[in-house]
Motif scaffolding. Sequence first.
Motif, short mmCIF file in Angstrom:
data_model
loop_
_atom_site.label_atom_id
_atom_site.label_comp_id
_atom_site.label_asym_id
_atom_site.label_seq_id
_atom_site.Cartn_x
_atom_site.Cartn_y
_atom_site.Cartn_z
N GLN A 463 -67.27 37.10 83.48
CA GLN A 463 -67.23 37.43 82.05
C GLN A 463 -66.46 38.72 81.77
OE1 GLN A 463 -68.06 34.31 81.15
NE2 GLN A 463 -69.08 35.14 79.37
N SER A 464 -65.77 39.26 82.77
CA SER A 464 -65.00 40.48 82.55
C SER A 464 -63.63 40.16 81.95
CB SER A 464 -64.79 41.24 83.87
OG SER A 464 -66.01 41.79 84.33
N HIS A 465 -62.97 41.19 81.46
CA HIS A 465 -61.57 41.09 81.06
C HIS A 465 -60.78 42.11 81.87
CE1 HIS A 465 -63.42 44.12 78.35
NE2 HIS A 465 -62.27 44.77 78.52
N THR A 466 -59.46 42.07 81.78
CA THR A 466 -58.64 43.06 82.48
C THR A 466 -58.19 44.13 81.51
OG1 THR A 466 -56.71 41.62 82.17
CG2 THR A 466 -57.81 41.56 84.32
N GLU A 467 -58.09 45.33 82.02
CA GLU A 467 -57.61 46.47 81.24
C GLU A 467 -56.76 47.36 82.15
OE1 GLU A 467 -61.37 47.87 79.84
OE2 GLU A 467 -61.88 48.89 81.72
N ASN A 468 -56.31 48.44 81.61
CA ASN A 468 -55.47 49.38 82.37
C ASN A 468 -54.10 48.79 82.71
OD1 ASN A 468 -55.92 52.14 83.04
ND2 ASN A 468 -55.60 51.63 85.20
N TRP A 469 -53.57 48.01 81.75
CA TRP A 469 -52.19 47.52 81.88
C TRP A 469 -51.26 48.67 81.48
CZ3 TRP A 469 -50.60 42.43 83.19
CH2 TRP A 469 -51.64 41.52 83.40
N ILE A 470 -51.03 49.59 82.41
CA ILE A 470 -50.32 50.83 82.09
C ILE A 470 -49.08 51.05 82.94
CG2 ILE A 470 -52.44 51.97 81.30
CD1 ILE A 470 -52.57 53.40 84.00
N GLN A 471 -48.81 50.14 83.88
CA GLN A 471 -47.71 50.37 84.82
C GLN A 471 -46.81 49.14 84.88
OE1 GLN A 471 -48.09 52.54 88.82
NE2 GLN A 471 -48.21 50.39 89.45
N ASN A 472 -45.55 49.31 84.54
CA ASN A 472 -44.60 48.20 84.61
C ASN A 472 -44.56 47.61 86.03
OD1 ASN A 472 -43.94 48.61 81.95
ND2 ASN A 472 -42.11 49.83 82.40
N GLY A 473 -44.54 46.29 86.10
CA GLY A 473 -44.49 45.61 87.39
C GLY A 473 -45.85 45.14 87.88
N ASP A 474 -46.93 45.68 87.30
CA ASP A 474 -48.27 45.22 87.68
C ASP A 474 -48.49 43.80 87.19
OD1 ASP A 474 -48.68 47.66 88.79
OD2 ASP A 474 -50.24 48.32 87.39
N SER A 475 -49.30 43.05 87.93
CA SER A 475 -49.50 41.64 87.55
C SER A 475 -50.85 41.14 88.02
CB SER A 475 -48.39 40.78 88.17
OG SER A 475 -48.47 40.80 89.59
N ILE A 476 -51.21 39.98 87.53
CA ILE A 476 -52.38 39.25 88.02
C ILE A 476 -51.92 37.86 88.40
CG2 ILE A 476 -54.00 40.62 86.69
CD1 ILE A 476 -54.22 38.40 84.68
N LEU A 477 -52.57 37.25 89.38
CA LEU A 477 -52.06 36.00 89.94
C LEU A 477 -53.19 35.02 90.23
CD1 LEU A 477 -49.30 35.49 92.53
CD2 LEU A 477 -51.57 34.57 93.06
N TRP A 478 -52.97 33.76 89.81
CA TRP A 478 -53.89 32.67 90.11
C TRP A 478 -53.24 31.70 91.10
CZ3 TRP A 478 -53.02 34.52 85.18
CH2 TRP A 478 -54.13 34.95 84.45
N SER A 479 -54.02 31.18 92.04
CA SER A 479 -53.55 30.16 92.98
C SER A 479 -54.14 28.81 92.57
CB SER A 479 -53.97 30.50 94.40
OG SER A 479 -53.37 31.71 94.82
#
Length: 584
Positions: A463-479
Amino acid sequence: MKQKRRTFEIFMTGITATFVACNGPVERIKPNIVIFLADDMGWGDINANGNDLISTPVLNRLKSESLSFDRFYVCPLSAPTRAEMLTGRYFLRTGVSSVTRGYENMRSDEVTIAEVLKDNGYISGCFGKWHNGRYWLQHPNRQGFDEYVGFPVGHLGYYFNAEYLHNDEVVKSEGYTTDYFTEKALEFIEGRKNKPFLCYVPYNVPHSPFQVPADYFDKYRSMGLDSTLSSVYGMVDNMDYNIGRIIKKLDDEKLTENTIVIFFSDNGPNTDRYNGGMKGRKGSVDEGGVRVPFYIKWPGKIKPGLTRQLAQDIDIMPTIMGLCGIDFITDKPVDGLDLSGIIKGKVKEFDRLIFSRQGNQVLENCNSSVRNNRYRLVLTRKDTLLFDMQNDPSQGSDIFDIETNTGLLLLSELVKLNDELVSAYHPVTTIEAGFREEKSFTLPVQDAALSGKIKYSSIHPNQSHTENWIQNGDSILWSLNINTKGTFRVEMQYGCIAAETGSLLALITSSDTVFFKISESFESDVLPDRDYVKRSESVERTWSWMDVGKITLNKGKEEISLKLINKSHDEAGLIKSLKFTRIE
């Protein structure tokens, strides 16, 4: 009179014989089954078990009308218990090893109690917390349940007016979670007199966050209890009332006499509170972490009373089949025992080994234990301990050095099973999606791998969300593993204040990339605070959806990443999930 009765019996026997000869054997009326499962409720959270602080009149009465198993065991955590109950198999065999990040997923080829009952003419409904997989094949509708209302993950972030799944569609509820699930169960039972049913009601209380209707909280707070106990006991009290509503419905529908009712919990208590003097709580392999109440009622068929027969969650499926007279064969070994003979009083109590193990990573380092009628052996990362549970039920004195032979025998059995289960364990963390008949699928960030400085909004990914999108090039990935190639319309669930709009992101697959900007602001507000105890879970917020664009997903292995290309200000916003809707 005796002669007339004898003549009548001969007459009826003749009719029955003629009917059987013409039409085959008369099918026995199969019983309905109602299973109540509490979440994080300990053995001591029932008034009838010596807790004078809590009011549970319905469970007290159910216990008095049931056969109560005095020594009934489950897993230390939620998802493993649910997998074991549904399949009759140790949880590692089913692909489950923990409670989040895909390790709660049960393999879709496991045969569930609902699937076996469906093959034998039953209709099945599940109302509440599933916690054995959220994707297409793991969904309750594909695991034998005809009707599903609830949430598929480990915990709910907000207990009032929440969003749930009704089969495959998202619906908005009204009222408190336990009341709502009860209403849906009552609707399912309504008028079901012509076909046997399984009604599985896995409530999500007293799991945190500690939200409960004010009247229930105030009842216990006015007794001088602290906010945690007032919340927990209030949640159990409310659940007790709702269980009473379902039992009354069975009475009103004249289904009681032909309905098996079961109540138990999924692990020990989630806080330190009264638990009959037992050692351990939720997460522990000691007695207090895995021993829970278990009541089974079937008027006229099961004699009320108490049995000290050792039993556990893997026994539920084969025992129900035994009580229903259903023979079933699966290509996967069932670990549980059919205890219907014990329940009916036709078999004497016997000794056996009950195994418990934690469900965390790394599996080789998990605590585990085994007990028989007298002893419990506990194997931790540091110690091997033996306790005499008859003379020392609180596990106060380790006697391994005194009863060494007994300890070594139990240790040998425990290590052998641990080695077997761990060596054969295969998780199902790859997301199966993109089925032709699947209109859409949602990828929550809790199932993604995070890179760079991105972080979850809580230590608990559920039930969490993501935050701290502060750095170019950072990502999240699903398989993923995509079943059928297709083109999908993609939406992103997000929040972003006006001062932070304009960031450029990319949605990337193996063969396609879509660039898009967060151009529309949405104030993601925290929902009104209804917690009585400070939570460790993420707060629940309002969210909006924005269009990302169209993207192609190929059949087979696919990796989907969401990448920050260029932030426009200090932070790109908050991101909750992606939704893919097939358009061709």
